[in-house]
Design an enzyme around this catalytic site. Structure first.
Site, PDB file in Angstrom:
ATOM      1  N   TYR A 156      46.222  30.767  12.589  1.00  0.00           N
ATOM      2  CA  TYR A 156      46.841  29.630  13.289  1.00  0.00           C
ATOM      3  C   TYR A 156      46.815  29.858  14.809  1.00  0.00           C
ATOM      4  O   TYR A 156      46.755  28.908  15.586  1.00  0.00           O
ATOM      5  CB  TYR A 156      48.254  29.378  12.763  1.00  0.00           C
ATOM      6  CG  TYR A 156      48.698  27.952  12.963  1.00  0.00           C
ATOM      7  CD1 TYR A 156      47.973  26.885  12.436  1.00  0.00           C
ATOM      8  CD2 TYR A 156      49.846  27.661  13.691  1.00  0.00           C
ATOM      9  CE1 TYR A 156      48.372  25.579  12.619  1.00  0.00           C
ATOM     10  CE2 TYR A 156      50.258  26.350  13.876  1.00  0.00           C
ATOM     11  CZ  TYR A 156      49.523  25.318  13.340  1.00  0.00           C
ATOM     12  OH  TYR A 156      49.920  24.021  13.535  1.00  0.00           O
ATOM     13  N   LYS A 163      52.529  24.972  19.139  1.00  0.00           N
ATOM     14  CA  LYS A 163      53.624  24.363  18.366  1.00  0.00           C
ATOM     15  C   LYS A 163      54.979  24.937  18.809  1.00  0.00           C
ATOM     16  O   LYS A 163      55.987  24.220  18.792  1.00  0.00           O
ATOM     17  CB  LYS A 163      53.422  24.572  16.861  1.00  0.00           C
ATOM     18  CG  LYS A 163      52.230  23.837  16.274  1.00  0.00           C
ATOM     19  CD  LYS A 163      52.296  22.327  16.435  1.00  0.00           C
ATOM     20  CE  LYS A 163      51.282  21.604  15.567  1.00  0.00           C
ATOM     21  NZ  LYS A 163      51.122  20.192  15.950  1.00  0.00           N
TER      22      LYS A 163
HETATM   23  P1  NAD Z   1      44.515  14.474  11.386  1.00  0.00           P
HETATM   24  O1  NAD Z   1      43.198  15.072  11.697  1.00  0.00           O
HETATM   25  O2  NAD Z   1      44.562  13.371  10.395  1.00  0.00           O
HETATM   26  O3  NAD Z   1      45.258  13.998  12.720  1.00  0.00           O
HETATM   27  C1  NAD Z   1      45.096  14.648  13.959  1.00  0.00           C
HETATM   28  C2  NAD Z   1      44.988  13.551  14.991  1.00  0.00           C
HETATM   29  O4  NAD Z   1      44.978  14.079  16.323  1.00  0.00           O
HETATM   30  C3  NAD Z   1      43.701  12.723  14.834  1.00  0.00           C
HETATM   31  O5  NAD Z   1      44.030  11.376  14.610  1.00  0.00           O
HETATM   32  C4  NAD Z   1      43.000  12.912  16.168  1.00  0.00           C
HETATM   33  O6  NAD Z   1      42.305  11.750  16.579  1.00  0.00           O
HETATM   34  C5  NAD Z   1      44.187  13.190  17.073  1.00  0.00           C
HETATM   35  N1  NAD Z   1      43.791  13.759  18.365  1.00  0.00           N
HETATM   36  C6  NAD Z   1      43.239  14.975  18.624  1.00  0.00           C
HETATM   37  N2  NAD Z   1      42.939  15.083  19.948  1.00  0.00           N
HETATM   38  C7  NAD Z   1      43.327  13.905  20.521  1.00  0.00           C
HETATM   39  C8  NAD Z   1      43.262  13.386  21.843  1.00  0.00           C
HETATM   40  N3  NAD Z   1      42.732  14.099  22.858  1.00  0.00           N
HETATM   41  N4  NAD Z   1      43.742  12.132  22.078  1.00  0.00           N
HETATM   42  C9  NAD Z   1      44.262  11.393  21.077  1.00  0.00           C
HETATM   43  N5  NAD Z   1      44.341  11.823  19.791  1.00  0.00           N
HETATM   44  C10 NAD Z   1      43.858  13.063  19.534  1.00  0.00           C
HETATM   45  O7  NAD Z   1      45.414  15.703  10.869  1.00  0.00           O
HETATM   46  P2  NAD Z   1      46.982  15.843  10.545  1.00  0.00           P
HETATM   47  O8  NAD Z   1      47.084  17.088   9.757  1.00  0.00           O
HETATM   48  O9  NAD Z   1      47.524  14.582  10.000  1.00  0.00           O
HETATM   49  O10 NAD Z   1      47.605  16.144  11.980  1.00  0.00           O
HETATM   50  C11 NAD Z   1      48.674  15.425  12.549  1.00  0.00           C
HETATM   51  C12 NAD Z   1      49.705  16.385  13.138  1.00  0.00           C
HETATM   52  O11 NAD Z   1      50.347  17.093  12.074  1.00  0.00           O
HETATM   53  C13 NAD Z   1      49.121  17.441  14.070  1.00  0.00           C
HETATM   54  O12 NAD Z   1      50.017  17.640  15.146  1.00  0.00           O
HETATM   55  C14 NAD Z   1      49.105  18.674  13.181  1.00  0.00           C
HETATM   56  O13 NAD Z   1      49.144  19.880  13.922  1.00  0.00           O
HETATM   57  C15 NAD Z   1      50.389  18.455  12.415  1.00  0.00           C
HETATM   58  N6  NAD Z   1      50.560  19.255  11.196  1.00  0.00           N
HETATM   59  C16 NAD Z   1      49.588  19.272  10.237  1.00  0.00           C
HETATM   60  C17 NAD Z   1      49.776  20.026   9.092  1.00  0.00           C
HETATM   61  C18 NAD Z   1      48.726  20.086   8.019  1.00  0.00           C
HETATM   62  O14 NAD Z   1      48.722  21.026   7.230  1.00  0.00           O
HETATM   63  N7  NAD Z   1      47.841  19.125   7.928  1.00  0.00           N
HETATM   64  C19 NAD Z   1      50.965  20.766   8.914  1.00  0.00           C
HETATM   65  C20 NAD Z   1      51.940  20.712   9.901  1.00  0.00           C
HETATM   66  C21 NAD Z   1      51.713  19.962  11.045  1.00  0.00           C
END
Ligand code: NAD
Length: 264
Positions: A156, A163
């Site tokens: 990570y 984060k």
């Molecule tokens: P995802 O890929 O569906 O979403 C990530 C989003 O970030 C995408 O829509 C992408 O377009 C956007 N993004 C990245 N760079 C960008 C920029 N410069 N401008 C605008 N948008 C931008 O994946 P996800 O897992 O749904 O991620 C959403 C959030 O949840 C993130 O913050 C991620 O760290 C967090 N998260 C994910 C998990 C997991 O296991 N999937 C767990 C905990 C937290």
């Protein structure tokens, strides 16, 4: 329950496709009567985001790259003209170069560190600055975090540092915006298979590990994160701010692996 968000207007940032956590929250918010606006990052994603947004009757679907101040300004200018106010915002955006989501954190480059912290942490503050101006009746801001902010997890790396900064920024903004009745919280979601997650080294192992070692013995879904999002976005959580709410089948309370976990 019904109509938890009736009459409320919200901005959803970070939908990439129907597996996105932002979509899990948006679908629940729409079900509960919210009127939604969506942003997408770049034309390639518009093809995915537009039909999803339209399926929940949204007609505000805008491009936004959070590294570009003017594109953020444009979104809020449109919202001001269209709605004149905003009740909530969901920030589900993170980025790191894949090459650095494997191996050792200590090898992170300055360039990727700066970019990851900018997109994954500062962008929430940049959005909050703009959203504050439209939240004349108070509001709720929610971002997405992960347990890698609190503890060291394999691969990570720089995202864990981002984060941790994001969670600290939630507390500072909760204090700053509290007097205006604007609440700021994060959801610490358990691992979920999404586009962003596929960039993390050995993500399948992390999923299995969480499944076997969480108190509930399973992983969470975007619908479950969506339900927790509803709570934080709605008046149900009117007394809650600065909180990091775990939606992870309880994984974060464990001090050791489960004694009955299968070998991995
Ligand atoms: P995802 O890929 O569906 O979403 C990530 C989003 O970030 C995408 O829509 C992408 O377009 C956007 N993004 C990245 N760079 C960008 C920029 N410069 N401008 C605008 N948008 C931008 O994946 P996800 O897992 O749904 O991620 C959403 C959030 O949840 C993130 O913050 C991620 O760290 C967090 N998260 C994910 C998990 C997991 O296991 N999937 C767990 C905990 C937290």
């Amino acid at each position: 329950f019904k109509g938890l968000l009736s009459g409320k207007k919200g901005l959803i940032m970070g939908v990439a496709n129907n597996r996105s956590i932002a979509w899990g929250i948006a679908a629940k918010a729409a079900e509960q009567g919210a009127e939604l606006a969506f942003t997408y990052q770049g034309e390639a994603l518009e093809k995915r985001v537009r039909p999803l947004a339209e399926s929940v009757d949204s007609d505000v679907i805008l491009p936004c790259d959070v590294t570009d101040e003017s594109s953020m300004d444009e979104v809020f200018k449109t919202l001001e003209a269209k709605w004149g106010k905003l009740d909530f915002v969901v920030h589900a955006i993170a980025y790191s170069d894949k090459e650095e989501l494997t191996g050792r954190y200590v090898d992170t480059s300055r360039e990727n560190f700066t970019r990851s912290l900018d997109i994954s942490c500062y962008s929430f503050t940049a959005i909050a600055q703009r959203a504050e101006k439209l939240m004349s009746d108070g509001g709720s801001m929610v971002t997405l975090s992960y347990y890698g902010a609190e503890k060291v997890l394999p691969h990570y790396n720089v995202m864990g540092v981002a984060k941790a900064a994001l969670e600290a920024s939630v507390r500072y903004m909760a204090r700053d915006l509290g007097p205006k009745n604007i609440r700021v919280n994060s959801i610490s979601a358990g691992p979920i298979k999404t586009l962003a997650a596929s960039g993390i080294g050995d993500f399948r192992f992390i999923l299995k590990w969480n499944e076997y070692n969480s108190p509930m013995g399973r992983n969470v879904t975007i619908e479950e994160v969506g339900n927790a999002g509803l709570y934080l976005l709605s008046d149900l959580s009117s007394g809650v701010t600065g909180e990091n709410h775990h939606v992870d089948s309880g994984y974060h309370i464990m001090g050791m692996k489960r004694e009955d976990a299968p070998a991995l």
